[in-house]
Write a protein that holds these residues in place. Structure first.
Motif, PDB file in Angstrom:
ATOM      1  N   PRO A 178       0.838  -1.198   0.000  1.00 20.14           N
ATOM      2  CA  PRO A 178       0.000   0.000   0.000  1.00 20.14           C
ATOM      3  C   PRO A 178       0.880   1.257   0.000  1.00 20.14           C
ATOM      4  O   PRO A 178       2.078   1.182   0.308  1.00 20.14           O
ATOM      5  CB  PRO A 178      -0.787  -0.109   1.304  1.00 20.14           C
ATOM      6  N   PRO A 179       0.312   2.422  -0.299  1.00 19.19           N
ATOM      7  CA  PRO A 179       1.100   3.651  -0.239  1.00 19.19           C
ATOM      8  C   PRO A 179       1.760   3.809   1.135  1.00 19.19           C
ATOM      9  O   PRO A 179       1.136   3.592   2.171  1.00 19.19           O
ATOM     10  CB  PRO A 179       0.057   4.746  -0.473  1.00 19.19           C
ATOM     11  N   GLY A 180       3.041   4.131   1.129  1.00 12.92           N
ATOM     12  CA  GLY A 180       3.798   4.312   2.364  1.00 12.92           C
ATOM     13  C   GLY A 180       4.342   3.032   2.973  1.00 12.92           C
ATOM     14  O   GLY A 180       5.126   3.078   3.916  1.00 12.92           O
ATOM     15  N   ALA A 181       3.955   1.884   2.447  1.00 16.99           N
ATOM     16  CA  ALA A 181       4.402   0.607   3.015  1.00 16.99           C
ATOM     17  C   ALA A 181       5.859   0.334   2.652  1.00 16.99           C
ATOM     18  O   ALA A 181       6.352   0.776   1.611  1.00 16.99           O
ATOM     19  CB  ALA A 181       3.512  -0.539   2.544  1.00 16.99           C
ATOM     20  N   GLU A 182       6.498  -0.436   3.524  1.00 19.75           N
ATOM     21  CA  GLU A 182       7.912  -0.759   3.340  1.00 19.75           C
ATOM     22  C   GLU A 182       8.152  -2.254   3.486  1.00 19.75           C
ATOM     23  O   GLU A 182       7.477  -2.928   4.255  1.00 19.75           O
ATOM     24  CB  GLU A 182       8.762  -0.062   4.404  1.00 19.75           C
ATOM     25  N   GLY A 183       9.127  -2.731   2.747  1.00 17.24           N
ATOM     26  CA  GLY A 183       9.714  -4.045   2.978  1.00 17.24           C
ATOM     27  C   GLY A 183      11.040  -3.761   3.647  1.00 17.24           C
ATOM     28  O   GLY A 183      11.908  -3.109   3.060  1.00 17.24           O
ATOM     29  N   PRO A 184      11.229  -4.176   4.894  1.00 12.91           N
ATOM     30  CA  PRO A 184      12.409  -3.777   5.655  1.00 12.91           C
ATOM     31  C   PRO A 184      13.709  -4.329   5.079  1.00 12.91           C
ATOM     32  O   PRO A 184      13.706  -5.323   4.359  1.00 12.91           O
ATOM     33  CB  PRO A 184      12.145  -4.367   7.037  1.00 12.91           C
ATOM     34  N   GLU A 185      14.783  -3.674   5.432  1.00 12.89           N
ATOM     35  CA  GLU A 185      16.104  -4.155   5.026  1.00 12.89           C
ATOM     36  C   GLU A 185      16.306  -5.581   5.540  1.00 12.89           C
ATOM     37  O   GLU A 185      16.082  -5.870   6.712  1.00 12.89           O
ATOM     38  CB  GLU A 185      17.190  -3.252   5.614  1.00 12.89           C
ATOM     39  N   HIS A 186      16.681  -6.470   4.640  1.00  9.99           N
ATOM     40  CA  HIS A 186      17.040  -7.827   5.025  1.00  9.99           C
ATOM     41  C   HIS A 186      17.870  -8.462   3.924  1.00  9.99           C
ATOM     42  O   HIS A 186      18.002  -7.910   2.834  1.00  9.99           O
ATOM     43  CB  HIS A 186      15.801  -8.676   5.356  1.00  9.99           C
ATOM     44  N   THR A 187      18.421  -9.630   4.246  1.00 10.39           N
ATOM     45  CA  THR A 187      19.339 -10.304   3.342  1.00 10.39           C
ATOM     46  C   THR A 187      18.918 -11.749   3.145  1.00 10.39           C
ATOM     47  O   THR A 187      18.658 -12.460   4.108  1.00 10.39           O
ATOM     48  CB  THR A 187      20.770 -10.288   3.919  1.00 10.39           C
ATOM     49  N   HIS A 188      18.881 -12.174   1.882  1.00  8.79           N
ATOM     50  CA  HIS A 188      18.743 -13.591   1.542  1.00  8.79           C
ATOM     51  C   HIS A 188      20.149 -14.086   1.234  1.00  8.79           C
ATOM     52  O   HIS A 188      20.737 -13.704   0.234  1.00  8.79           O
ATOM     53  CB  HIS A 188      17.835 -13.785   0.319  1.00  8.79           C
ATOM     54  N   HIS A 189      20.672 -14.917   2.098  1.00 10.42           N
ATOM     55  CA  HIS A 189      22.057 -15.370   1.947  1.00 10.42           C
ATOM     56  C   HIS A 189      22.202 -16.505   0.943  1.00 10.42           C
ATOM     57  O   HIS A 189      23.289 -16.710   0.409  1.00 10.42           O
ATOM     58  CB  HIS A 189      22.619 -15.803   3.306  1.00 10.42           C
ATOM     59  N   ASP A 190      21.106 -17.228   0.676  1.00  8.56           N
ATOM     60  CA  ASP A 190      21.205 -18.445  -0.120  1.00  8.56           C
ATOM     61  C   ASP A 190      20.633 -18.331  -1.526  1.00  8.56           C
ATOM     62  O   ASP A 190      20.708 -19.285  -2.294  1.00  8.56           O
ATOM     63  CB  ASP A 190      20.501 -19.600   0.600  1.00  8.56           C
ATOM     64  N   ALA A 191      20.050 -17.188  -1.884  1.00  6.29           N
ATOM     65  CA  ALA A 191      19.375 -17.123  -3.186  1.00  6.29           C
ATOM     66  C   ALA A 191      19.288 -15.694  -3.686  1.00  6.29           C
ATOM     67  O   ALA A 191      19.179 -14.750  -2.904  1.00  6.29           O
ATOM     68  CB  ALA A 191      17.968 -17.696  -3.072  1.00  6.29           C
ATOM     69  N   GLU A 192      19.306 -15.567  -5.016  1.00  2.00           N
ATOM     70  CA  GLU A 192      19.023 -14.265  -5.585  1.00  2.00           C
ATOM     71  C   GLU A 192      17.524 -14.015  -5.504  1.00  2.00           C
ATOM     72  O   GLU A 192      16.723 -14.939  -5.410  1.00  2.00           O
ATOM     73  CB  GLU A 192      19.512 -14.168  -7.034  1.00  2.00           C
ATOM     74  N   GLU A 193      17.163 -12.737  -5.532  1.00  3.60           N
ATOM     75  CA  GLU A 193      15.761 -12.335  -5.441  1.00  3.60           C
ATOM     76  C   GLU A 193      15.512 -11.310  -6.539  1.00  3.60           C
ATOM     77  O   GLU A 193      16.307 -10.395  -6.736  1.00  3.60           O
ATOM     78  CB  GLU A 193      15.507 -11.728  -4.059  1.00  3.60           C
ATOM     79  N   ALA A 194      14.425 -11.487  -7.269  1.00  5.10           N
ATOM     80  CA  ALA A 194      14.103 -10.572  -8.364  1.00  5.10           C
ATOM     81  C   ALA A 194      12.733  -9.953  -8.127  1.00  5.10           C
ATOM     82  O   ALA A 194      11.822 -10.611  -7.616  1.00  5.10           O
ATOM     83  CB  ALA A 194      14.111 -11.317  -9.698  1.00  5.10           C
TER      84      ALA A 194
END
Length: 168
Positions: free
Chosen positions: A77-93
């Motif tokens: 939604p407007p203003g929503a965030e996906g927080p900083e994080h790391t996937h160590h085992d896979a690429e993400e697209a």
């Protein structure tokens, strides 16, 4: 649920490979624990293949079990965030279908941000911390592809709003 190719009726097998919009639903709960860090982290996952990286949805009969990657849509939604994080085992697209998302790539306290719009894509290598935000005034909908059958649960560094937030 996908039927077995070798011993299924071909028509039924073909139908088992198709996932329609009408059979999807917005799951606001799978990432709901993140709202403990603020309402801006409330967003919905719409699963197609596999169960994503943060939940255990193997029993979700609306999805096709993953053979080598996960695929879902994310609704911010407007203003929503996906927080900083790391996937160590896979690429993400991420591939944007509607709206715009700001993607941040993090390293040593620095953040490089880029805004992606309709039909734009970014591929984030394994081990690369990233974040997302919808700075627009309409919902952002985008595809999320993670390059492994069942990703490890991502980590949240000290610089992430999710650092120390636990699942219930």
């Amino acid at each position: 649920m996908t039927l077995r190719y070798e011993d299924s009726d071909l028509a039924a097998f073909t139908d088992s490979l198709i996932l329609t919009k009408a059979t999807r639903h917005e799951d606001w709960d799978t990432l709901g624990f993140q709202a403990k860090a603020g309402d801006q982290f409330r967003r919905a996952q719409i699963r197609y293949v596999g169960s994503g990286a943060t939940g255990n949805h193997e029993g979700d009969r609306r999805t096709i079990p993953s053979q080598g990657f996960t695929f879902s849509n994310m609704l911010l939604p407007p203003g929503a965030e996906g927080p900083e994080h790391t996937h160590h085992d896979a690429e993400e697209a991420f591939f944007v279908l509607e709206g715009e998302i700001e993607v941040g790539i993090h390293r040593d306290g620095q953040v490089e941000k880029r805004t992606l719009g309709y039909r734009d894509m970014i591929v984030v290598p394994p081990g690369t911390p990233r974040s997302l935000k919808n700075n627009g005034d309409t919902d952002a909908l985008f595809c999320v592809i993670i390059g492994t059958r069942k990703p490890q649960v991502p980590t949240y560094p000290e610089t992430s709003a999710m650092h120390g937030v636990l699942r219930d």
